[in-house]
Design a protein around this motif. Sequence first.
Motif, short mmCIF file in Angstrom:
data_model
loop_
_atom_site.label_atom_id
_atom_site.label_comp_id
_atom_site.label_asym_id
_atom_site.label_seq_id
_atom_site.Cartn_x
_atom_site.Cartn_y
_atom_site.Cartn_z
N ARG A 48 0.85 -1.20 0.00
CA ARG A 48 0.00 0.00 0.00
C ARG A 48 0.88 1.25 0.00
NH1 ARG A 48 -3.18 3.84 2.17
NH2 ARG A 48 -5.42 3.55 2.01
N ILE A 55 1.45 7.45 -6.89
CA ILE A 55 0.40 8.45 -6.66
C ILE A 55 0.97 9.86 -6.68
CG2 ILE A 55 -1.23 9.32 -4.91
CD1 ILE A 55 -1.87 6.41 -4.21
N LYS A 59 0.13 12.87 -9.16
CA LYS A 59 -0.47 14.10 -8.64
C LYS A 59 0.31 15.35 -9.04
CE LYS A 59 -3.24 12.42 -4.83
NZ LYS A 59 -3.47 12.34 -3.39
N ILE A 66 -1.73 16.47 -2.13
CA ILE A 66 -1.59 15.14 -1.52
C ILE A 66 -2.90 14.75 -0.83
CG2 ILE A 66 -0.45 13.83 0.33
CD1 ILE A 66 2.17 15.27 -0.41
N PHE A 67 -3.45 15.66 -0.03
CA PHE A 67 -4.71 15.38 0.69
C PHE A 67 -5.89 15.48 -0.27
CE2 PHE A 67 -8.26 17.28 3.34
CZ PHE A 67 -8.66 16.06 3.91
N ASP A 68 -6.67 14.40 -0.35
CA ASP A 68 -7.86 14.38 -1.20
C ASP A 68 -9.05 13.99 -0.31
OD1 ASP A 68 -9.94 13.69 -2.96
OD2 ASP A 68 -8.52 13.11 -4.53
N ARG A 71 -11.71 11.45 -1.71
CA ARG A 71 -11.20 10.07 -1.76
C ARG A 71 -11.18 9.46 -0.35
NH1 ARG A 71 -10.86 5.12 -3.54
NH2 ARG A 71 -8.88 4.13 -3.07
N GLU A 72 -10.74 10.26 0.63
CA GLU A 72 -10.70 9.74 2.00
C GLU A 72 -12.10 9.43 2.51
OE1 GLU A 72 -8.09 11.54 4.86
OE2 GLU A 72 -6.43 11.70 3.43
N ILE A 75 -13.13 6.19 1.05
CA ILE A 75 -12.43 5.06 1.69
C ILE A 75 -13.12 4.71 3.02
CG2 ILE A 75 -10.27 4.35 2.84
CD1 ILE A 75 -8.73 5.94 0.68
N ASN A 104 0.84 6.76 4.17
CA ASN A 104 0.90 7.02 2.73
C ASN A 104 1.17 8.50 2.45
OD1 ASN A 104 -0.03 7.40 -0.11
ND2 ASN A 104 -0.54 5.23 0.08
N LYS A 105 0.47 9.37 3.20
CA LYS A 105 0.66 10.81 2.99
C LYS A 105 2.09 11.23 3.35
CE LYS A 105 -3.31 12.10 5.04
NZ LYS A 105 -4.62 12.73 5.33
N GLN A 108 4.40 10.31 0.62
CA GLN A 108 4.26 11.25 -0.51
C GLN A 108 5.02 12.55 -0.22
OE1 GLN A 108 0.41 11.66 -2.54
NE2 GLN A 108 -0.36 9.92 -1.34
#
Length: 115
Positions: A48, A55, A59, A66-68, A71-72, A75, A104-105, A108
């Motif tokens: 993951r 990603i 982006k 980075i923060f979406d 999408r969050e 999820i 993950n963030k 990134q």
Amino acid sequence: MAKFISDKLENQDNKNPVDKNHAKELLLSSRNRIDEIDKNLIELIAERNFLSKNIIKSKILLDMEIFDENREKLIYKKIEKLAIENNLNTEMVFKIITILIDLNKSEQEKFLGEM
Ligand SMILES: O=C(O)C(=O)C[C@]1(C(=O)O)C=C[C@@H](O)C=C1
């Protein structure tokens, strides 16, 4: 046919030890299975995390943050459904997902900082 993994596990793996030897065996086999599961979980977390590189590269080209938020939200909606279907404590599962998303963030961010 059981629809959810929790139903399947309830039918197959819910054993009642009948004596001390059996209890010892059951404890050992359950711990061995937990060790396997932990290894699988770590490998899945690594996979993951590895996707964070693809990603962030995408982006940057797409001029996205980075923060979406959307999408969050999606999820957490999907995870809530899965947690309920599998008789898991939703709040606890949310905590795990929050950690995975944070991981993950930060990957990134790290990649962005190295550019
Ligand atoms: O899907 C994305 O856009 C990602 O960056 C991945 C991810 C995630 O870990 O699932 C991380 C940060 C975003 O806010 C949303 C989701």
